[in-house]
Design a protein around this motif. Structure first.
Motif, PDB file in Angstrom:
ATOM      1  N   VAL A 269       0.769  -0.953  -0.060  1.00  0.00           N
ATOM      2  CA  VAL A 269      -0.097  -0.170  -0.114  1.00  0.00           C
ATOM      3  C   VAL A 269       0.935   1.113   0.147  1.00  0.00           C
ATOM      4  CG1 VAL A 269      -2.086   1.123   1.002  1.00  0.00           C
ATOM      5  CG2 VAL A 269      -1.728  -0.511   1.792  1.00  0.00           C
ATOM      6  N   ILE A 270       0.551   2.397  -1.020  1.00  0.00           N
ATOM      7  CA  ILE A 270       1.810   3.565  -1.159  1.00  0.00           C
ATOM      8  C   ILE A 270       0.506   4.534  -0.702  1.00  0.00           C
ATOM      9  CG2 ILE A 270       2.641   4.875  -2.610  1.00  0.00           C
ATOM     10  CD1 ILE A 270       3.742   2.144  -4.076  1.00  0.00           C
ATOM     11  N   ASN A 271       0.791   5.651   0.052  1.00  0.00           N
ATOM     12  CA  ASN A 271       0.245   5.907   0.236  1.00  0.00           C
ATOM     13  C   ASN A 271       0.120   7.614  -1.096  1.00  0.00           C
ATOM     14  OD1 ASN A 271      -0.831   9.717   1.214  1.00  0.00           O
ATOM     15  ND2 ASN A 271      -0.901   8.165   3.403  1.00  0.00           N
ATOM     16  N   ARG A 272      -0.869   8.240  -1.094  1.00  0.00           N
ATOM     17  CA  ARG A 272      -0.175   9.675  -2.170  1.00  0.00           C
ATOM     18  C   ARG A 272       0.438  10.488  -1.976  1.00  0.00           C
ATOM     19  NH1 ARG A 272      -5.164  10.629  -5.717  1.00  0.00           N
ATOM     20  NH2 ARG A 272      -4.892  12.724  -6.368  1.00  0.00           N
ATOM     21  N   ALA A 273       0.502  10.958  -0.433  1.00  0.00           N
ATOM     22  CA  ALA A 273       1.547  11.354  -0.177  1.00  0.00           C
ATOM     23  C   ALA A 273       3.223  11.183  -0.545  1.00  0.00           C
ATOM     24  CB  ALA A 273       1.511  11.752   1.071  1.00  0.00           C
ATOM     25  N   GLU A 274       3.391   9.806  -0.562  1.00  0.00           N
ATOM     26  CA  GLU A 274       4.839   9.545  -0.514  1.00  0.00           C
ATOM     27  C   GLU A 274       5.713   9.607  -2.045  1.00  0.00           C
ATOM     28  OE1 GLU A 274       5.936   5.343   0.797  1.00  0.00           O
ATOM     29  OE2 GLU A 274       3.155   5.607   1.358  1.00  0.00           O
ATOM     30  N   ILE A 275       4.417   9.827  -3.090  1.00  0.00           N
ATOM     31  CA  ILE A 275       4.454  10.322  -4.692  1.00  0.00           C
ATOM     32  C   ILE A 275       4.653  11.397  -4.498  1.00  0.00           C
ATOM     33  CG2 ILE A 275       4.656   7.891  -4.918  1.00  0.00           C
ATOM     34  CD1 ILE A 275       1.446   8.959  -6.654  1.00  0.00           C
ATOM     35  N   GLY A 276       3.784  12.735  -4.143  1.00  0.00           N
ATOM     36  CA  GLY A 276       3.612  13.829  -4.564  1.00  0.00           C
ATOM     37  C   GLY A 276       2.753  13.825  -5.326  1.00  0.00           C
ATOM     38  N   ILE A 277       1.863  13.992  -5.340  1.00  0.00           N
ATOM     39  CA  ILE A 277       0.672  14.033  -6.485  1.00  0.00           C
ATOM     40  C   ILE A 277       0.001  15.076  -5.831  1.00  0.00           C
ATOM     41  CG2 ILE A 277       1.529  11.867  -7.615  1.00  0.00           C
ATOM     42  CD1 ILE A 277      -1.226  10.721  -7.553  1.00  0.00           C
TER      43      ILE A 277
END
Length: 448
Positions: A269-277
């Motif tokens: 699971v990846i939080n959108r904040a991790e990829i800055g979008i």
């Protein structure tokens, strides 16, 4: 005895057939006089246009059934309808009515909404063969013309295909609904009314997108990136990936929603904040590529490879990233655009790396039936997180409009309380109550 009383008392089919049909019924609906209410309003709050009140009971066509709707659920198309975007809902009804005949009934100064529904068949048209009064059913949203040649190959290829309760009138957010017999699927007997009502739009759509030979044709071992993995579509997609031997990588918008995504089957699971979008990323292909590189690096770090499939329904904010991040020869399968329909992406990454974009819409009747069968096997479970009464449909839809929900938001129509409608308690016990309600314990925190 009134028909409503007969339904609520569990009356036998012959009693239902004899019961008096009401002249009017309560429904969530829009009104034509509200078409211009938002004008240039910054916040198009759907609670301003969603009305709950009485509408007249229509006659049914020979190939239709009248369903006493026990429960329904909210989909994003209800948000679009209530905002009158991208087109006025009444434009759809006028267009359909121009076919003449029975279609003319749909052009009314009101529009009864709702593309999901579960309930009891209480009337059948003279041409209906496979369904009887008293049958417990789920209503598929695919409203197709069974006399059109393309429908015999795939109902979704029909030029006359419409989304029930979105492009037609008398949908599922009501005490009664009109549907074609070709929309009906047997209700899984171990599910409650609201659980069964969560299946058609999101579940059937996810099945066609991933499993069907008309979608991404997912196979064992495929890595599938799922945007919005804690929502209704994403939660069913994650289960289908897990059940099909794939690896689900979910993207969500908050730490609280990470728990939801893992609960329904995401291994990563990846939080959108991790990829800055954010919602503006889709306007700039260069920003999308930068975000795609960050996302791709995380996926490779966690699972060792790029995604075979990207499950895309967010639209403008993510589509450029999806095209970039899917592997060479991979598939972006898309069914919607909740952040906007106009997508910008760098086409070099599509054509030079032989990627594919597959458009998908709802599911045909066979696909919907195949998906419903998985529930009785215990392979897939409902993703209902919250349930509202019909009177509060505005609040339920506002929750979806603001993306403050997880899973599916259910709406009780004729059912007086949640948990009713289970006719196979032994099967439910065998699958397990905790298994069947994966979002109930974690949804409140995620929604907050």
């Amino acid at each position: 005895m009134s028909l409503t009383d007969a339904v609520l008392s569990g009356a036998a089919p012959d009693e239902l057939a004899r019961a008096e049909l009401p002249e009017r019924f309560t429904a969530a609906h829009l009104r034509v006089e509200d078409e211009g209410v938002f004008a240039d309003a910054a916040d198009k709050d759907v609670r301003r246009t969603l009305h709950v009140g009485e509408v007249p009971m229509p006659d049914i066509a020979p190939d239709e059934v009248l369903v006493a709707v026990m429960a329904s659920s909210v989909n994003y198309n209800t948000v679009w309808s209530a905002k009158f975007e991208p087109l006025s809902t009444f434009r759809f009804l006028r267009s359909y009515a121009r076919q003449g005949g029975w279609a003319a009934r749909h052009d009314q100064p009101f529009h009864v909404l709702g593309s999901d529904g579960s309930g009891v068949v209480v009337r059948v048209g003279s041409g209906v063969r496979r369904w009887r009064v008293g049958d417990h059913v789920v209503v598929s949203p695919a409203h197709v013309d069974d006399q059109e040649p393309a429908t015999q190959t795939d109902g979704m290829l029909s030029e006359a295909q419409l989304a029930w309760g979105f492009e037609t009138n008398y949908g599922g957010l009501a005490q009664y609904a009109v549907a074609r017999a070709s929309q009906l699927v047997p209700k899984p007997p171990h599910l409650s009314w609201e659980e069964a009502a969560s299946i058609p739009v999101c579940g059937g759509t996810a099945y066609r997108m991933l499993v069907s030979d008309r979608g991404a044709r997912m196979k064992q071992g495929d890595i599938v990136l799922i945007w919005g993995a804690s929502g209704g579509l994403g939660a069913y997609a994650a289960q289908l990936v897990r059940n099909g031997g794939g690896i689900a990588v979910g993207v969500v918008g908050s730490e609280a929603k990470e728990a939801i995504a893992r609960k329904v089957g995401c291994q990563v699971v990846i939080n959108r904040a991790e990829i800055g979008i954010g919602d503006d990323t889709g306007d700039d292909p260069e920003l999308a590529i930068k975000a795609g590189k960050r996302l791709g690096a995380i996926v490779r770090r966690e699972v060792g490879e790029d995604p075979h499939i990207v499950f895309e329904h967010v639209g403008r904010a993510t589509f450029g990233i999806s095209v970039f991040v899917v592997r060479r020869g991979g598939v972006v399968v898309t069914c919607g655009s909740s952040t906007g329909y106009h997508h910008t992406f760098d086409n070099r990454y599509l054509w030079m790396k032989l990627k594919r974009i597959v458009g998908s819409h709802i599911a045909n009747l066979q696909e919907m039936t195949e998906f419903a069968r998985l529930f009785e096997q215990g392979s897939i479970v409902p993703v209902v997180s919250r349930v509202y009464p019909l009177a509060d449909v505005g609040e339920a839809t506002r929750l979806v409009q603001l993306n403050q929900h997880v899973g599916k938001v259910g709406v009780l129509c004729l059912a007086p309380e949640p948990g009713l409608g289970v006719t196979a308690p032994e099967l439910r016990a065998r699958i397990g109550e905790e298994t069947l309600t994966p979002l109930r314990s974690v949804s409140a925190a995620a929604a907050g």
